[in-house]
Scaffold this motif. Structure first.
Motif, PDB file in Angstrom:
ATOM      1  N   THR A  89      -3.254   6.037  -4.427  1.00 14.60           N
ATOM      2  CA  THR A  89      -4.477   6.833  -4.286  1.00 14.60           C
ATOM      3  C   THR A  89      -4.228   8.270  -4.724  1.00 14.60           C
ATOM      4  O   THR A  89      -3.090   8.748  -4.662  1.00 14.60           O
ATOM      5  N   LYS A 103      -4.147  11.645  -1.292  1.00 15.37           N
ATOM      6  CA  LYS A 103      -3.151  12.252  -0.426  1.00 15.37           C
ATOM      7  C   LYS A 103      -2.377  13.321  -1.201  1.00 15.37           C
ATOM      8  O   LYS A 103      -2.767  14.468  -1.195  1.00 15.37           O
ATOM      9  N   ASP A 115       0.860  -1.180   0.000  1.00 13.91           N
ATOM     10  CA  ASP A 115       0.000   0.000   0.000  1.00 13.91           C
ATOM     11  C   ASP A 115       0.900   1.234   0.000  1.00 13.91           C
ATOM     12  O   ASP A 115       1.516   1.567   1.013  1.00 13.91           O
TER      13      ASP A 115
END
Ligand SMILES: *Cc1c(COP(=O)(O)O)cnc(C)c1O
Length: 374
Positions: free
Chosen positions: A217, A220, A189
């Protein structure tokens, strides 16, 4: 959210009867440094490009299920092929789907806590057994001998790099060893990888390790937590699994448009990331100075500030839960309290914000901690 009513407990699947929903412990405050979002406003040119893209997006048609334009963009920037990418409704959806697809009854997920609490939540929803190998209690480094031994008997492993909430990286060599030990799938991750030193990503291991999945992702570094977009990079046959189990339209047209616009203008985020990294070092140094001559109440571990490769800092302070409450109630600053989480006694996690936000949290902390000693 409360526990389930007796009536519902009798009706839901038995393994869901005791489930407790994930609680982000959110409350409205002036300064929110609790969820590791990017607190900087988006670069104006990016915001304008996102707005234009949204305005040009038809809403009456279903989205492209696989977000192919976005996949191509992600593939091109990472030197991958489209077939190695699957996009999700936030990284969370991909984490859930990973555990749903490769876990389940009779399967085991290896987790190395302290880590992101969602992993075990998603495992429990999916009736997946969790095996834990705790990190070193002081450095939070992986316990490699025990991790490798447990990985050899697990169906899935999730490693977080930089780890949330401890801030440290997992080295490529360690990931490589885990991939080789585990007969199943290994996810790394990398939600915070943009804040880490260059060269820290383990994506370079993908060609040689077909059981590796790397999670990213836009929540962030790219400042799009509200947009809900994440993606995984893996071997094409692994991506076929993510593609097969996903809800077909989970990534909506607005998300696809906003994510594309942000990724196309990726270079505009470089100054933001640079500043967050610089501020992180400033916050770490200031907290260390602040805590240097503070004693812990007898029996408690000494105050500490850990180095971080993310956009957050983990600090152990005396009376952490009360400090967090007073920050919220007297200063309207929200940070995350981990002091009752196993392995994180006395710890608060503070997101690195803008220089002004960081000044405010440092000033407030200094006041609360010094006042305590007088
Ligand atoms: C924030 C985060 C994610 C992904 O969050 P999304 O907003 O769902 O994309 C994944 N893993 C960790 C460790 C995180 O902190």
């Amino acid at each position: 959210m409360a526990q389930l009513s007796d009536r519902m407990r009798a009706l839901v699947q038995p393994h869901l009867a005791q489930i407790e929903p994930y609680d982000p412990a959110f409350s409205q405050t002036r300064i929110n440094l609790s969820a590791n979002e990017n607190t900087y406003p988006p670069p104006p040119a990016v915001r304008a490009a996102v707005d234009d893209a949204l305005a040009a997006t038809p809403l009456n048609r279903y989205p492209d299920p696989m977000s192919n334009r976005l996949r191509d963009l992600i593939a091109a920037r990472g030197g991958h092929s489209r077939r190695q990418i699957c996009v999700g409704n936030g990284g969370d959806e991909l984490l859930f789907n990973f555990i749903m697809a490769f876990g389940g009854q009779g399967r085991t997920l290896l987790n190395c806590p302290p880590a992101f609490s969602e992993y075990e939540f998603f495992a429990s929803v999916n009736q997946t057994q969790v095996k834990r190998v705790w990190r070193d209690p002081e450095t939070f480094e992986l316990d490699m001998p025990r991790t490798l031994e447990a990985a050899s008997r697990s169906d899935m492993v999730i490693l977080t790099s930089p780890n949330n909430p401890t801030g440290n990286l997992v080295g490529a060599h360690e990931v490589e060893q885990v991939c080789e030990a585990c007969p199943g799938m290994v996810m790394v991750d990398e939600a915070y990888i943009e804040f880490a030193d260059p060269g820290s990503s383990v994506e370079c291991l993908l060609p040689s390790h077909p059981n590796l999945v790397v999670l990213h992702t836009l929540s962030k570094a790219f400042g799009e937590a509200g947009v809900r977009c994440g993606y995984v990079v893996a071997a094409p046959d692994v991506i076929d699994v993510f593609a097969a189990v996903r809800q077909i339209y989970s990534v909506n047209v607005l998300t696809q448009a906003a994510a594309e616009a942000a990724l196309r203008m990726e270079v505009m985020f470089d100054p933001v990331v640079r500043q967050i990294r610089a501020e992180r070092e400033r916050v770490v140094a200031a907290l260390r100075a602040l805590l240097a001559d503070v004693d812990a109440p007898s029996g408690d571990p000494a105050p500490a500030v850990w180095p971080s490769q993310g956009n957050f800092v983990l600090a152990r302070v005396p009376d952490a839960a009360r400090v967090r409450e007073r920050l919220r109630d007297e200063h309207s600053i929200l940070v995350r309290d981990f002091s009752s989480a196993p392995g994180l006694a006395g710890c608060l996690r503070i997101t690195v914000g803008t220089p002004e936000e960081n000044d405010e949290v440092l000033r407030a902390l200094s006041q609360l901690i010094k006042e305590d000693r007088s």
